[in-house]
Enzyme design. Sequence first.
Site, mmCIF file in Angstrom:
data_model
loop_
_atom_site.group_PDB
_atom_site.id
_atom_site.type_symbol
_atom_site.label_atom_id
_atom_site.label_comp_id
_atom_site.label_asym_id
_atom_site.label_seq_id
_atom_site.Cartn_x
_atom_site.Cartn_y
_atom_site.Cartn_z
ATOM 1 N N GLN A 115 0.829 -1.200 0.000
ATOM 2 C CA GLN A 115 0.000 0.000 0.000
ATOM 3 C C GLN A 115 0.864 1.250 0.000
ATOM 4 O O GLN A 115 0.350 2.354 -0.116
ATOM 5 C CB GLN A 115 -0.885 0.041 1.264
ATOM 6 C CG GLN A 115 -2.043 -0.919 1.270
ATOM 7 C CD GLN A 115 -2.761 -0.929 2.622
ATOM 8 O OE1 GLN A 115 -2.606 -1.871 3.380
ATOM 9 N NE2 GLN A 115 -3.522 0.109 2.936
ATOM 10 N N ARG B 33 -5.915 7.342 16.896
ATOM 11 C CA ARG B 33 -7.220 7.334 16.229
ATOM 12 C C ARG B 33 -8.291 6.714 17.131
ATOM 13 O O ARG B 33 -9.440 7.150 17.119
ATOM 14 C CB ARG B 33 -7.156 6.625 14.871
ATOM 15 C CG ARG B 33 -8.443 6.740 14.075
ATOM 16 C CD ARG B 33 -8.279 6.323 12.621
ATOM 17 N NE ARG B 33 -7.678 7.342 11.790
ATOM 18 C CZ ARG B 33 -8.353 8.294 11.129
ATOM 19 N NH1 ARG B 33 -9.674 8.350 11.193
ATOM 20 N NH2 ARG B 33 -7.726 9.185 10.407
ATOM 21 N N ARG C 89 -8.271 -1.713 8.558
ATOM 22 C CA ARG C 89 -9.483 -0.924 8.251
ATOM 23 C C ARG C 89 -10.171 -0.386 9.513
ATOM 24 O O ARG C 89 -10.717 -1.148 10.311
ATOM 25 C CB ARG C 89 -10.447 -1.810 7.472
ATOM 26 C CG ARG C 89 -11.479 -1.049 6.670
ATOM 27 C CD ARG C 89 -12.230 -2.019 5.806
ATOM 28 N NE ARG C 89 -13.025 -1.357 4.794
ATOM 29 C CZ ARG C 89 -13.615 -2.001 3.792
ATOM 30 N NH1 ARG C 89 -13.494 -3.297 3.687
ATOM 31 N NH2 ARG C 89 -14.317 -1.350 2.911
ATOM 32 N N THR D 260 -3.986 11.441 10.778
ATOM 33 C CA THR D 260 -3.821 12.314 11.947
ATOM 34 C C THR D 260 -2.392 12.865 12.024
ATOM 35 O O THR D 260 -2.146 13.854 12.693
ATOM 36 C CB THR D 260 -4.181 11.579 13.254
ATOM 37 O OG1 THR D 260 -3.375 10.400 13.351
ATOM 38 C CG2 THR D 260 -5.649 11.200 13.259
ATOM 39 N N ALA E 241 -6.052 5.458 5.374
ATOM 40 C CA ALA E 241 -6.885 6.467 6.022
ATOM 41 C C ALA E 241 -8.087 6.861 5.156
ATOM 42 O O ALA E 241 -8.630 7.953 5.297
ATOM 43 C CB ALA E 241 -6.057 7.702 6.401
ATOM 44 N N GLU F 277 -13.203 3.034 5.063
ATOM 45 C CA GLU F 277 -13.148 2.442 6.401
ATOM 46 C C GLU F 277 -14.428 2.577 7.224
ATOM 47 O O GLU F 277 -14.829 1.627 7.898
ATOM 48 C CB GLU F 277 -11.980 3.059 7.191
ATOM 49 C CG GLU F 277 -10.622 2.719 6.645
ATOM 50 C CD GLU F 277 -9.526 3.507 7.334
ATOM 51 O OE1 GLU F 277 -9.360 4.695 7.009
ATOM 52 O OE2 GLU F 277 -8.854 2.939 8.207
HETATM 53 N N1 MTE Z 1 -11.444 -2.604 -0.233
HETATM 54 C C1 MTE Z 1 -10.928 -3.705 -0.833
HETATM 55 N N2 MTE Z 1 -11.671 -4.339 -1.730
HETATM 56 N N3 MTE Z 1 -9.683 -4.163 -0.513
HETATM 57 C C2 MTE Z 1 -8.906 -3.542 0.432
HETATM 58 O O1 MTE Z 1 -7.787 -3.967 0.700
HETATM 59 N N4 MTE Z 1 -8.735 -1.686 2.058
HETATM 60 C C3 MTE Z 1 -9.479 -0.757 2.909
HETATM 61 C C4 MTE Z 1 -10.457 0.043 2.072
HETATM 62 N N5 MTE Z 1 -11.245 -0.818 1.247
HETATM 63 C C5 MTE Z 1 -9.436 -2.389 1.093
HETATM 64 C C6 MTE Z 1 -10.728 -1.934 0.688
HETATM 65 C C7 MTE Z 1 -8.647 0.181 3.649
HETATM 66 S S1 MTE Z 1 -7.977 -0.307 5.111
HETATM 67 C C8 MTE Z 1 -8.453 1.468 3.226
HETATM 68 S S2 MTE Z 1 -7.593 2.582 4.143
HETATM 69 C C9 MTE Z 1 -8.986 1.939 1.946
HETATM 70 O O2 MTE Z 1 -9.707 0.928 1.253
HETATM 71 C C10 MTE Z 1 -7.857 2.477 1.084
HETATM 72 O O3 MTE Z 1 -8.298 2.936 -0.129
HETATM 73 P P1 MTE Z 1 -8.933 4.390 -0.400
HETATM 74 O O4 MTE Z 1 -8.257 5.366 0.505
HETATM 75 O O5 MTE Z 1 -8.629 4.618 -1.821
HETATM 76 O O6 MTE Z 1 -10.381 4.267 -0.127
HETATM 77 MO MO1 MOS Z 2 -6.397 1.448 5.913
HETATM 78 S S1 MOS Z 2 -6.294 0.579 7.743
HETATM 79 O O1 MOS Z 2 -5.997 3.039 6.526
HETATM 80 O O2 MOS Z 2 -4.942 0.881 5.218
#
Ligand code: MTE
Ligand code: MOS
Length: 774
Positions: free
Chosen positions: A182, A295, A327, A427, A496, A707
Site C-alpha cells: 500500500q 485514532r 481498516r 492524523t 486512512a 473504512e
Molecule cells: N477494499 C478492498 N476491496 N480491498 C482492500 O484492501 N482496504 C481498505 C479500504 N477498502 C481495502 C478496501 C482500507 S484499510 C483502506 S484505508 C482503503 O480501502 C484504502 O483505499 P482508499 O483510501 O482509496 O479508499
Molecule cells: Mo487502511 S487501515 O488506513 O490501510
Amino acid sequence: MTGEAVYVDDILVNEQLLVGRVVYSPHAHARIKSFDLTKAKQLPGVHAVLCHKDIPGHNQMGPVVKDELCLAVDEVTFVGQAMFLIAAEHEDQCVEAERLVSVEYELREAILEIETAIEKNNLLGPVRTIERGNVEGALRSAPHVIKGELRTGAQEHWYLESQVCLCIPGEGREINVFSSTQHPSETQALIAELLGIGKHEVVVEVRRMGGAFGGKETQANHTACWTALLCWATRRPVKIRLFRDDDMKITGKRHRFLSQYEVGFDDEGVLSAAKFDLNSDGGATVDLSMAIMERAKLHVDNAYYVPNMSVTGRVWKTNLPSNTAFRGFGGPQGMAVIETVIDRIARYLKKDPAEIRFKNFYGLDTNDVTHYGEVVENNRLFLIYHQLMQSSEYQKRRKAVNEFNASYEFYKKGLAITPVKFGISFTTSFLNQAGALVNVYKDGTILVNHGGTEMGQGLHTKIQQVAAAVFGVSLERVKVNATNTSKVPNTSATAASAGTDLNGMAVKHAIDILKSRIAEAIAQVFTEKHPASPSLQDSVIFQDDYIIDEKHPERKIAFADAMPLMQLRQVSLSATGFYRTPDIGWDKEKGHGRPFHYYAFGMAVTEVLLDVLTGHHTILRTDILHDVGDSLNPGIDIGQIEGGYIQGVGWCTTEEIKWDDKGNLMTHSPDTYKIPSVQDIPRDFRTALLQGVPNPNTIRKSKAVAEPPLMLALSAWLAIKDAVSAAAQHEFEPEFSLPATNEVILLSIEKLKQKTSERVTEDVGAKPPLVSSK
Ligand code: MTE
Ligand code: MOS
C-alpha cells in the site's frame, strides 16, 4: 472476474527466477546463542543463505520508529521474526535447506498478554491523554455512574493475495521491485537503506494488490526487503510469496484492546462525563501502533457529545508479531467502548438504546465540539437517523421482535441501530499530500500516474472517472498507470480512506495545468482562422471529447485532432499535480486541534435471530444509510459499504485469534479462523447512499467511503447482545465481549440463567453489575 488482472505472482519472469524463503523464529523470546548455515549453503540448487551479517546497508525495516530488524541479530522477540533468508531454484530446495539450518537458543520469558505487560510496565511508547472539562467533578455530581471493562479482539486481514514481492536486478545498482504494498515510497526507502544505495536506484511498482485492508500498509515492506536482499546477493530475479499459514503467523493483526470506562449520566440517559482508559497490544515493535491508538482516542466519542471527558491511551509491548493497521485503524476499538456504554445506559434505564443514542448525538449548532476541539461541521447524524429509522421501520420491528421473543423460548431476536462518525485525514497531518503525473499523447490518449495504490477499493476507476470528467473526455481515452515510484515520488501510503480525496485532487491539479496550456494554444488556433473576432483562452472549454470556444460554439476541434497540433506548436503535454489538504492541524502532545478535513457519517440497523441452545446467530436483515457526499461511483461505494460492514461483522462475531502459552498462533488457517462467508451475509441486505449531501471542498464534492462502514457492524454485535438479553427477559444485563463467538454468547446466556435462578431462590433485586445510582 475474467482472470485478466495481473498480480505480482502472475508477472512473467524468465528461467533465471529464484524462489525466496524466510526462516523465522520458533520462539516468542530467546537469545540466539549460535547458528550454523554451512550445510544449508552446500545444498544443490541453493543460491544464497543469508543472515544479518550479509546486509550491506542498515539492518532495519521499522516504518516510523527504527526498532524493527530486517534479520535477527542475537535475540528473537516473537514467533515469526525473520532470522535467515534462502534463495533456491525450487521451493522444495528452500524447504530442505531450512531443515539444515541449525540454531542454538536460550529461552527467555515471554510476555503474551496485555495484563502481563501492564504488570511489568512494559510500555511501547509515550502515554498520552486527551481531556476536556472537569471529568472527576462531573462524575461525582452525576445522578448515575456506570463502570466497566471491555475486551475487543484481534483480527486477521485475510487479504486473498498473501504478502508477495518480485525483485529483478537492473543495470549496476538498479533494482526493480514489484511489491504488493500500500506504500510503494516507503518500500522503496526501506530497500534503499537496507542495501545502502540511493532511492533513485530503486523502482517500486504496484499494479494492484489482491486485497490489503491495512495489512500491507507497513508489513508488505518485510517481504519486499527480504526479497530485495536475496536479489541483491544473487543478482538474479527472486520472488517470495508467503504461504497462507506463514503469512498468518508472522504478520501483525488488528490490535486487541482492553479498555476501562467510567461514565456519568442523568435520568434521561444524557452523558455528562466519561473517563476512558484504552490499552492496546502493540506486539514486539512500534509499527503504526501509536497512530492507531491516537485514532482510537479520537473516535472513542463516536457520534456522541460528552461535555467532560478524558481518554488515555497506552500501547503495551508483548512478544507477538507487531500489530498493525487494519481498516478503521483504532476507530473500531474506540467506538466499541462508547457503544457499549450507551447500550448499558439504555439497559439500566430500561429504555431503547436507539433513544439514548439519539439524545447524545452531537448537536447541529450547540454541543458540536469534540473532546479534542474540532467542530463537527455538516453534521448528518439527524438526517440519517430520521431517514433510517423510517425506512427500516425500526419501531414496528422493535414491537415485532418483542412479540417474537415473548412467544419463543429457544429462539430470540435482537435489534440495534448504531451510528458512525469517522474523521477523514491522516492524523499525522503532513501525510495529507499527494502527487500526480499526467501525460497526453499525440493520438489523444491520456496516461494518468498518481501516488495511490489499487487494492480492490476501486481507486483507479474513480481516478479514471475524475480525469475523464475534468478533461471533458470519454473514459476510454484515459488509462491509469500502475503506481510507480519513478513516476510520482515521495508519496504517502494509500490509507486512512483518503486515496481518492488526495490523489483525485492531485490529478485534477495536473489536468487543470494541461488544460490551461492547451486552451491558450487552441485559442490561438481559432484566432488565426477568425482574426476579426479573437478567441480568448478563458472561453475555451473541454466537453464531450471536443475543445470548444464557448463564445463561438461553431469553433471547435476534436480532442484527438487537437493533440498533434499541440506538438507542432511545441506545447508540453505532460504535467505534474500536487495537493495538500487545507485547514487541518493537530497537536498530539496537547491533544487539541483540527485533525480531520471532514467527517463521514453512516448508520445501520441490524436484526438477528439467535439460537439460544447453540449460540448460533443469523443476520436476518440489515439496513444501512451512509453518507458519501456526491458519490463518484455508486456501485463502488455500495460495494465498499457492504464489504466493510461484513468485514466488521467478522471482527464482531466469528473471527477469533488465539495464541498458545508459548506465543504460537493457533488460528493460522481458514479451518480454525472463521471469516464471514456467503452464509453470513444478511438474509435481507438494504444499503443506500444518503442523497443530496455534496461535500464541500473535496474532489467533485465526494466523500471517502472505505473504512467507516466497517464500524457499522457494531449494530450486529449489539443486536446479538439484545437477543442474549432477551433470553432472560431483559431483567439482567448480559456480560459481553467482542467478538461475540458462540462460546461468548452461550457463557453469557448461562450467567444470565444463573442470575435468574438465584433471584428466584433468594429474591435479590435485579441490579445489573457494576452500576451505581446516587
Ligand atoms: N477494499 C478492498 N476491496 N480491498 C482492500 O484492501 N482496504 C481498505 C479500504 N477498502 C481495502 C478496501 C482500507 S484499510 C483502506 S484505508 C482503503 O480501502 C484504502 O483505499 P482508499 O483510501 O482509496 O479508499
Ligand atoms: Mo487502511 S487501515 O488506513 O490501510
